[in-house]
Write a protein that holds these residues in place. Structure first.
Motif, mmCIF file in Angstrom:
data_model
loop_
_atom_site.group_PDB
_atom_site.id
_atom_site.type_symbol
_atom_site.label_atom_id
_atom_site.label_comp_id
_atom_site.label_asym_id
_atom_site.label_seq_id
_atom_site.Cartn_x
_atom_site.Cartn_y
_atom_site.Cartn_z
ATOM 1 N N UNK A 154 0.815 -1.215 0.000
ATOM 2 C CA UNK A 154 0.000 0.000 0.000
ATOM 3 C C UNK A 154 0.850 1.268 0.000
ATOM 4 N N UNK A 155 2.102 1.162 0.430
ATOM 5 C CA UNK A 155 2.924 2.353 0.650
ATOM 6 C C UNK A 155 2.978 3.263 -0.572
ATOM 7 N N UNK A 156 3.191 2.684 -1.736
ATOM 8 C CA UNK A 156 3.352 3.489 -2.937
ATOM 9 C C UNK A 156 2.101 4.187 -3.408
ATOM 10 N N UNK A 157 0.923 3.727 -2.941
ATOM 11 C CA UNK A 157 -0.330 4.329 -3.424
ATOM 12 C C UNK A 157 -1.061 5.123 -2.349
ATOM 13 N N UNK A 158 -0.607 5.017 -1.093
ATOM 14 C CA UNK A 158 -1.267 5.784 -0.027
ATOM 15 C C UNK A 158 -0.252 6.701 0.655
ATOM 16 N N UNK A 159 0.535 6.167 1.583
ATOM 17 C CA UNK A 159 1.429 7.001 2.391
ATOM 18 C C UNK A 159 2.451 7.748 1.548
ATOM 19 N N UNK A 160 3.154 7.048 0.654
ATOM 20 C CA UNK A 160 4.184 7.702 -0.145
ATOM 21 C C UNK A 160 3.590 8.690 -1.141
ATOM 22 N N UNK A 161 2.443 8.359 -1.690
ATOM 23 C CA UNK A 161 1.806 9.276 -2.635
ATOM 24 C C UNK A 161 1.315 10.541 -1.930
ATOM 25 N N UNK A 162 0.775 10.377 -0.721
ATOM 26 C CA UNK A 162 0.351 11.549 0.055
ATOM 27 C C UNK A 162 1.558 12.402 0.425
ATOM 28 N N UNK A 163 2.658 11.739 0.811
ATOM 29 C CA UNK A 163 3.880 12.468 1.125
ATOM 30 C C UNK A 163 4.409 13.193 -0.106
ATOM 31 N N UNK A 164 4.284 12.558 -1.275
ATOM 32 C CA UNK A 164 4.706 13.203 -2.509
ATOM 33 C C UNK A 164 3.900 14.453 -2.803
ATOM 34 N N UNK A 165 2.586 14.399 -2.517
ATOM 35 C CA UNK A 165 1.754 15.592 -2.720
ATOM 36 C C UNK A 165 2.161 16.687 -1.740
ATOM 37 N N UNK A 166 2.419 16.310 -0.475
ATOM 38 C CA UNK A 166 2.880 17.293 0.507
ATOM 39 C C UNK A 166 4.220 17.885 0.086
ATOM 40 N N UNK A 167 5.094 17.029 -0.483
ATOM 41 C CA UNK A 167 6.380 17.512 -0.975
ATOM 42 C C UNK A 167 6.190 18.552 -2.069
ATOM 43 N N UNK A 168 5.274 18.282 -3.004
ATOM 44 C CA UNK A 168 5.008 19.258 -4.069
ATOM 45 C C UNK A 168 4.508 20.583 -3.505
ATOM 46 N N UNK A 169 3.645 20.532 -2.487
ATOM 47 C CA UNK A 169 3.164 21.763 -1.845
ATOM 48 C C UNK A 169 4.325 22.520 -1.208
ATOM 49 N N UNK A 170 5.199 21.804 -0.512
ATOM 50 C CA UNK A 170 6.344 22.442 0.143
ATOM 51 C C UNK A 170 7.279 23.084 -0.874
ATOM 52 N N UNK A 171 7.631 22.329 -1.918
ATOM 53 C CA UNK A 171 8.545 22.849 -2.937
ATOM 54 C C UNK A 171 7.912 24.021 -3.670
ATOM 55 N N UNK A 172 6.630 23.912 -3.977
ATOM 56 C CA UNK A 172 5.925 25.003 -4.646
ATOM 57 C C UNK A 172 5.961 26.274 -3.816
ATOM 58 N N UNK A 173 5.934 26.114 -2.488
ATOM 59 C CA UNK A 173 5.977 27.265 -1.592
ATOM 60 C C UNK A 173 7.371 27.771 -1.305
ATOM 61 N N UNK A 174 8.413 27.091 -1.826
ATOM 62 C CA UNK A 174 9.778 27.561 -1.659
ATOM 63 C C UNK A 174 10.654 26.707 -0.768
ATOM 64 N N UNK A 175 10.103 25.672 -0.130
ATOM 65 C CA UNK A 175 10.877 24.838 0.791
ATOM 66 C C UNK A 175 11.805 23.890 0.036
ATOM 67 N N UNK A 176 12.710 23.281 0.783
ATOM 68 C CA UNK A 176 13.615 22.270 0.237
ATOM 69 C C UNK A 176 13.246 20.918 0.820
ATOM 70 N N UNK A 177 13.128 19.918 -0.039
ATOM 71 C CA UNK A 177 12.747 18.571 0.365
ATOM 72 C C UNK A 177 13.785 17.584 -0.153
#
Length: 507
Positions: free
Chosen positions: A278-301
């Protein structure tokens, strides 16, 4: 996923071309999984079911990628486990394409600031900690005794200081200090001296006869930073000296205050461990979306784990912003291929018994799910283990996949908070930076309600979407980074040892 999301789905299929799906719950022999497909055996939760007949030698496809080849004929409805497929050849890293998958339409975050501790030399801190770095394992016993007294006797007097972290390790003596790969552990220890959560108030404790002399890890060699135990008469004097120096540092750290900062001052790490299907379709995918939000806002991931991207590295290459970055990515993959070969192993050694019990058949399947935590942002830089970044944005930091080694590597690179996705569950934590736990299954959150911070299993059951859980995680990251909330690992003070990566000889 099953079209009827109002009911708990029976299976999850990722791509149209996939010829397998994973089960959301345990499926009993004779149960209808979908129209025309009946389970030939009991199939455990998260494991694969064949959606069609697959002949011996045929491709087994999930994520639109060939996971391996059927060893024997597989019937439609059969349970497919790790013993039924052979591993494909790893993709070449030569002549990878770069810059052909550069996404510019990242999701926009609702928040672009956070509350942190500003530093003069780079990224801000999420915590205000006194860091004490050792040069050799020999001093760990004395230092641990001193730190206990510092926490009990001194720390209560300085309420603006969050804690004391002793960076102990197994390196320092009995080592080939000038061997080429000695640069890897030395770089990690040296960069921990500069960690943003330590606020520049460094302490180094050495013994006096070790090979890793203080000058190899810091240029601050005065008595206000470095303390050598062999200069003191007995245990009591050593502890008192450590406490006296610590108090001068605590006084200065206590003057630090949080302030409102842009996301560009924040650096976090993404890591997964105890993964399942499940990791690749739930937890990791949600983390990937959070990563995109962070990077879009200027953060480093930062995201990492060489063996867990190796089989999908060409996908990362396509997201690198220029040829030098893509070339560095290839170099790190080749270095690690050689490192494993010298040890008489290859990437197939990666999946654990727990990974397999959770439905991951081999490293290809694990890697495709692991990459999801990187989101979709362009990759602006590639780091060697423990190297500090020179750019901001999404960065690939090459590290071993081992949880307890990857974490210290990312800390050495400067992350001040880590997001950790898990399917099987682990109480892992880091003392130098808070760790946020995300479960791939709701079952795990229900089993460990006081260890898991965010439940991404709701994605698998159809009760939430990836953007919804990713946004929830994004806000939780910022709240923890800002000191408004604690993660469970931080609350319970669950801290792993600092296991720095050391590929160099020990003499």
């Amino acid at each position: 996923m099953s079209e009827n999301i109002k009911k708990r789905p029976i299976y999850i299929k990722i791509k149209d071309e996939d010829n397998v799906a994973i089960t959301v719950d345990k499926v009993l022999e004779g149960s209808q999984v979908m129209e025309g497909i009946t389970a030939k055996q009991d199939i455990p939760q998260g494991h694969k079911i064949a959606l069609c007949d697959i002949p011996a030698g045929g491709n087994i496809i999930r994520y639109g990628v060939t996971l391996g080849y059927a060893i024997n004929d597989i019937r439609q409805g059969d349970w497919i486990n790790e013993d039924m497929l052979s591993l494909p050849t790893p993709p070449s890293v030569d002549n990878m394409k770069w810059g052909v998958d550069i996404r510019t339409d990242l999701p926009k975050p609702e928040r672009t600031t956070w509350e942190g501790y500003r530093n003069a030399d780079g990224f801000a801190g999420t915590r205000n900690l006194l860091g004490i770095v050792t040069t050799v394992q020999c001093v760990a016993g004395v230092l641990n005794a001193a730190v206990k007294r510092i926490k009990d006797e001194l720390l209560p007097q300085y309420p603006n200081v969050d804690g004391v972290v002793s960076v102990t390790h197994a390196y320092g003596c009995g080592v080939a200090i000038n061997a080429p790969e000695a640069k890897v552990p030395i770089r990690q220890i040296a960069n921990m001296c500069k960690h943003p959560n330590f606020g520049g108030e460094l302490m180094v404790v050495g013994l006096g006869c070790e090979k890793l002399t203080p000058d190899r890890i810091t240029d601050r060699l005065g008595s206000d930073t470095v303390l050598i135990l062999q200069d003191y008469k007995g245990f009591g004097a050593q502890v008192e000296a450590i406490m006296a120096l610590a108090e001068t540092k605590l006084k200065r750290l206590n003057q630090r205050k949080r302030e409102t900062l842009p996301l560009s001052d924040l650096m976090i790490g993404m890591q997964c461990g105890g993964s399942d299907a499940f990791s690749g379709i739930t937890a990791n995918s949600a983390a990937g979306y959070a990563s995109d939000l962070l990077v879009s806002g200027g953060a480093t991931v930062l995201f990492s784990e060489v063996t867990e991207v190796r089989d999908g590295v060409y996908l990362l290459g396509e997201r690198t912003v220029d040829e030098p970055t893509c070339r560095k990515l290839a170099e790190e993959m080749k270095w690690y291929d050689n490192y494993l070969e010298l040890g008489g192993a290859d990437r197939s050694a990666n999946p654990t018994p727990g990974n397999k019990k959770g439905g991951l058949s081999n490293i290809v399947e694990k890697a495709m799910g692991s990459i999801a935590k990187s989101g979709t942002s362009p990759i602006v830089e590639v780091l060697s283990p423990g190297e500090r970044p020179s750019k901001k944005g999404l960065i690939y930091a090459a590290t071993p996949a081992s949880d307890i080694v990857c974490g210290p590597c990312q800390l050495a690179s400067g992350i001040t908070l880590q997001v950790f996705m898990t399917g099987r569950g682990t109480p892992y934590g880091l003392e130098a930076a808070p760790v946020v736990k995300v479960s791939s299954r709701t079952d795990l959150k229900e089993m460990w309600p006081d260890l898991i911070d965010i439940d991404a299993g709701t994605i698998a059951t159809g009760n939430a979407t990836i953007p919804e859980v990713g946004t929830q995680l994004f806000h939780f990251i910022l709240d923890v980074a800002s000191g408004k909330k604690e993660s469970w690992a931080e609350h319970w003070k669950l801290y792993n040892d600092m296991c720095f990566f050391n590929p160099a000889p020990i003499t």
